[in-house]
Design a protein around this motif. Sequence first.
Motif, short mmCIF file in Angstrom:
data_model
loop_
_atom_site.label_atom_id
_atom_site.label_comp_id
_atom_site.label_asym_id
_atom_site.label_seq_id
_atom_site.Cartn_x
_atom_site.Cartn_y
_atom_site.Cartn_z
N ARG A 1 -20.29 4.18 26.08
CA ARG A 1 -19.76 3.18 27.02
C ARG A 1 -19.35 1.91 26.30
N GLU A 2 -20.15 1.45 25.37
CA GLU A 2 -19.82 0.23 24.64
C GLU A 2 -18.58 0.41 23.76
N MET B 1 -16.07 2.36 24.41
CA MET B 1 -14.92 2.30 25.32
C MET B 1 -14.63 0.87 25.76
N GLN B 2 -15.65 0.12 26.12
CA GLN B 2 -15.43 -1.23 26.64
C GLN B 2 -15.06 -2.23 25.56
N LEU B 3 -15.71 -2.16 24.42
CA LEU B 3 -15.50 -3.18 23.39
C LEU B 3 -14.36 -2.87 22.44
N GLY C 1 -11.47 -1.28 27.15
CA GLY C 1 -11.80 -2.54 27.80
C GLY C 1 -12.36 -2.28 29.19
N ILE C 2 -12.55 -3.33 29.96
CA ILE C 2 -13.12 -3.17 31.30
C ILE C 2 -12.10 -3.43 32.40
#
Length: 90
Positions: A66-67, A69-71, A75-76
């Motif tokens: 998850r991190e 993908m987000q970082l 992104g979110i």
Amino acid sequence: GGKTEWFVSYYDIFTRNAFGNYRDILKEISFNPLMAENLSFLYSRSAGYVWDRFRIKAQADENFAREIMQLFSMGILKLNMDGSPKLNDQ
């Protein structure tokens, strides 16, 4: 502090790979102790190990995925084709 070297090492990954490729950054981030401590995979054990050793069913730790993908990739926010954030579901 006691973890200053960890932060410097983490920063150096991006300095060293600023003009490199995504795969190299992900590889180095994956093995960096700061990433392990900030997430929950420091001292964690695989579901297979826990089952073989203790006969307990465990769930996979998905925090790292998850991190990433987000970082480092998606992104979110959903984006428009020009890179601006989508403000509604159009």
